[in-house]
Design an enzyme around this catalytic site. Structure first.
Site, PDB file in Angstrom:
ATOM      1  N   LYS A  72     -34.256 -44.164  -9.572  1.00 26.04           N
ATOM      2  CA  LYS A  72     -34.544 -42.719  -9.566  1.00 26.04           C
ATOM      3  C   LYS A  72     -34.468 -42.137 -10.981  1.00 26.04           C
ATOM      4  O   LYS A  72     -35.283 -41.326 -11.360  1.00 26.04           O
ATOM      5  CB  LYS A  72     -33.565 -41.968  -8.642  1.00 26.04           C
ATOM      6  CG  LYS A  72     -33.603 -42.409  -7.200  1.00 26.04           C
ATOM      7  CD  LYS A  72     -32.755 -41.522  -6.305  1.00 26.04           C
ATOM      8  CE  LYS A  72     -31.284 -41.506  -6.654  1.00 26.04           C
ATOM      9  NZ  LYS A  72     -30.578 -42.783  -6.506  1.00 26.04           N
ATOM     10  N   ARG A  99     -27.592 -34.719  -1.790  1.00 31.55           N
ATOM     11  CA  ARG A  99     -27.026 -36.016  -1.440  1.00 31.55           C
ATOM     12  C   ARG A  99     -26.378 -35.993  -0.065  1.00 31.55           C
ATOM     13  O   ARG A  99     -25.900 -37.018   0.413  1.00 31.55           O
ATOM     14  CB  ARG A  99     -25.964 -36.365  -2.481  1.00 31.55           C
ATOM     15  CG  ARG A  99     -26.209 -37.692  -3.176  1.00 31.55           C
ATOM     16  CD  ARG A  99     -25.074 -37.914  -4.126  1.00 31.55           C
ATOM     17  NE  ARG A  99     -25.077 -39.181  -4.764  1.00 31.55           N
ATOM     18  CZ  ARG A  99     -25.614 -39.448  -5.945  1.00 31.55           C
ATOM     19  NH1 ARG A  99     -26.277 -38.520  -6.590  1.00 31.55           N
ATOM     20  NH2 ARG A  99     -25.488 -40.638  -6.468  1.00 31.55           N
ATOM     21  N   ARG A 115     -26.266 -53.542 -15.237  1.00 29.82           N
ATOM     22  CA  ARG A 115     -26.956 -52.441 -15.912  1.00 29.82           C
ATOM     23  C   ARG A 115     -26.279 -52.089 -17.244  1.00 29.82           C
ATOM     24  O   ARG A 115     -25.051 -52.064 -17.339  1.00 29.82           O
ATOM     25  CB  ARG A 115     -26.928 -51.220 -14.972  1.00 29.82           C
ATOM     26  CG  ARG A 115     -27.645 -50.021 -15.500  1.00 29.82           C
ATOM     27  CD  ARG A 115     -28.123 -49.145 -14.401  1.00 29.82           C
ATOM     28  NE  ARG A 115     -27.046 -48.431 -13.693  1.00 29.82           N
ATOM     29  CZ  ARG A 115     -27.286 -47.510 -12.769  1.00 29.82           C
ATOM     30  NH1 ARG A 115     -28.523 -47.196 -12.455  1.00 29.82           N
ATOM     31  NH2 ARG A 115     -26.283 -46.917 -12.155  1.00 29.82           N
ATOM     32  N   ARG A 130     -21.782 -48.165 -17.291  1.00 33.77           N
ATOM     33  CA  ARG A 130     -21.222 -46.989 -16.633  1.00 33.77           C
ATOM     34  C   ARG A 130     -19.962 -47.415 -15.918  1.00 33.77           C
ATOM     35  O   ARG A 130     -19.930 -48.460 -15.279  1.00 33.77           O
ATOM     36  CB  ARG A 130     -22.233 -46.445 -15.615  1.00 33.77           C
ATOM     37  CG  ARG A 130     -22.927 -45.204 -16.091  1.00 33.77           C
ATOM     38  CD  ARG A 130     -24.016 -44.814 -15.178  1.00 33.77           C
ATOM     39  NE  ARG A 130     -23.554 -44.383 -13.858  1.00 33.77           N
ATOM     40  CZ  ARG A 130     -24.349 -43.782 -12.971  1.00 33.77           C
ATOM     41  NH1 ARG A 130     -25.593 -43.529 -13.278  1.00 33.77           N
ATOM     42  NH2 ARG A 130     -23.888 -43.435 -11.783  1.00 33.77           N
ATOM     43  N   ARG A 158     -20.228 -46.871  -3.391  1.00 33.05           N
ATOM     44  CA  ARG A 158     -21.337 -45.921  -3.560  1.00 33.05           C
ATOM     45  C   ARG A 158     -22.456 -46.204  -2.558  1.00 33.05           C
ATOM     46  O   ARG A 158     -23.077 -45.290  -2.032  1.00 33.05           O
ATOM     47  CB  ARG A 158     -21.877 -45.978  -5.005  1.00 33.05           C
ATOM     48  CG  ARG A 158     -20.944 -45.306  -6.002  1.00 33.05           C
ATOM     49  CD  ARG A 158     -21.236 -45.705  -7.426  1.00 33.05           C
ATOM     50  NE  ARG A 158     -22.530 -45.286  -7.888  1.00 33.05           N
ATOM     51  CZ  ARG A 158     -23.168 -45.838  -8.932  1.00 33.05           C
ATOM     52  NH1 ARG A 158     -22.619 -46.835  -9.595  1.00 33.05           N
ATOM     53  NH2 ARG A 158     -24.340 -45.392  -9.293  1.00 33.05           N
TER      54      ARG A 158
HETATM   55  P1  AMP Z   1     -25.717 -40.660 -10.050  1.00 33.19           P
HETATM   56  O1  AMP Z   1     -25.837 -40.628 -11.516  1.00 33.19           O
HETATM   57  O2  AMP Z   1     -26.763 -39.844  -9.341  1.00 33.19           O
HETATM   58  O3  AMP Z   1     -25.629 -42.081  -9.511  1.00 33.19           O
HETATM   59  O4  AMP Z   1     -24.319 -39.962  -9.661  1.00 33.19           O
HETATM   60  C1  AMP Z   1     -23.084 -40.512 -10.100  1.00 33.19           C
HETATM   61  C2  AMP Z   1     -21.944 -39.931  -9.289  1.00 33.19           C
HETATM   62  O5  AMP Z   1     -21.898 -38.502  -9.466  1.00 33.19           O
HETATM   63  C3  AMP Z   1     -22.040 -40.134  -7.785  1.00 33.19           C
HETATM   64  O6  AMP Z   1     -21.558 -41.403  -7.365  1.00 33.19           O
HETATM   65  C4  AMP Z   1     -21.161 -38.983  -7.275  1.00 33.19           C
HETATM   66  O7  AMP Z   1     -19.796 -39.288  -7.457  1.00 33.19           O
HETATM   67  C5  AMP Z   1     -21.496 -37.862  -8.253  1.00 33.19           C
HETATM   68  N1  AMP Z   1     -22.641 -37.027  -7.771  1.00 33.19           N
HETATM   69  C6  AMP Z   1     -23.887 -36.947  -8.310  1.00 33.19           C
HETATM   70  N2  AMP Z   1     -24.654 -36.092  -7.631  1.00 33.19           N
HETATM   71  C7  AMP Z   1     -23.892 -35.616  -6.618  1.00 33.19           C
HETATM   72  C8  AMP Z   1     -24.127 -34.707  -5.544  1.00 33.19           C
HETATM   73  N3  AMP Z   1     -25.331 -34.138  -5.373  1.00 33.19           N
HETATM   74  N4  AMP Z   1     -23.107 -34.458  -4.695  1.00 33.19           N
HETATM   75  C9  AMP Z   1     -21.905 -35.025  -4.852  1.00 33.19           C
HETATM   76  N5  AMP Z   1     -21.613 -35.906  -5.823  1.00 33.19           N
HETATM   77  C10 AMP Z   1     -22.593 -36.205  -6.716  1.00 33.19           C
END
Ligand code: AMP
Length: 216
Positions: free
Chosen positions: A15, A90, A129, A162, A173
């Site tokens: 994404k 989400r 990654r 990360r 996750r």
């Molecule tokens: P991402 O970079 O999209 O994989 O997000 C990394 C982490 O940020 C996720 O595993 C969640 O802990 C938090 N996070 C990101 N977006 C959201 C969201 N819309 N709602 C809740 N937690 C979020």
């Protein structure tokens, strides 16, 4: 062309990479909740410390907290001109919140793209990654390696992992994704705006599939 886009799919489905490419090609902003949360953490604010703990464990930031935080982010954009949303919504509550918010600014999602990648492939992708903290380039130690193991090809900055890309956190996750986020596929299908794209293959091929959906 569809320009009010939400990207759906498990962590590591591409994404972020595809969102950046689409944003460039379509000339509309990429709005990423994960990026916004990581920026808040880097700023060292009190709420950033809370975000850091949650993200490191693989859990989601609670909806109510997210609504307040993300409203501030969304308010920086002229949403009626288009956007690619990555990472938000989400949960079903977030999807409903977003619909309400967009209605107020007189627009709506017209394209939710589910990037379908099986869990087995996800684990391989994420655990290897590597990211550039400077320009945001994404590599994979095996599938898409940088020329030098620890240096970004594009800008020469050191590459990092990360913190939430450790295998145990990735498994968590994925579990959270299947329980909380996957139901959004049905939510957008019922709204008549869901499109599914096969996310397995090289970056360029997946971009082509996404553009076909968007331009159709
Ligand atoms: P991402 O970079 O999209 O994989 O997000 C990394 C982490 O940020 C996720 O595993 C969640 O802990 C938090 N996070 C990101 N977006 C959201 C969201 N819309 N709602 C809740 N937690 C979020």
């Amino acid at each position: 062309m569809k320009t009010h886009i939400v990207l759906l799919g498990p962590p590591g489905s591409g994404k972020d990479t595809q969102g950046k490419i689409l944003s460039c090609k379509l000339g509309i902003p990429l709005i990423s909740s994960g990026e916004a949360l990581r920026t808040e953490i880097e700023n060292g604010s009190e709420i950033g410390l809370e975000f850091e703990k949650l993200i490191a464990s693989g859990a989601l930031v609670p909806d109510e907290v997210m609504f307040e935080f993300f409203t501030t982010i969304l308010s920086r954009y002229n949403l009626s001109e288009g956007f690619v949303l990555n990472g938000f919504p989400r949960t079903l509550k977030q999807a409903e919140f977003l619909s309400g918010y967009l209605k107020e600014v007189d627009c709506d999602i017209n394209c939710a793209i589910y990037i379908n990648v099986p869990d087995t492939e996800i684990i391989k992708r994420i655990c290897d990654r590597l990211l550039c903290g400077n320009c945001g380039a994404v590599y994979n130690a095996y599938l898409n390696p940088p020329k030098n193991v620890s240096i970004c090809d594009r800008c020469g900055a050191p590459l990092q992992r990360r913190e939430d890309d450790e295998e145990q956190v990735v498994l968590k996750r994925l579990e959270v994704y299947h329980n909380e986020t996957a139901p959004l596929i049905e939510f957008y299908r019922l709204a008549g705006v869901l499109f599914e794209v096969d996310g397995v293959g090289d970056i360029g091929s997946v971009t082509q599939r996404l553009l076909e959906v968007i331009n159709d």
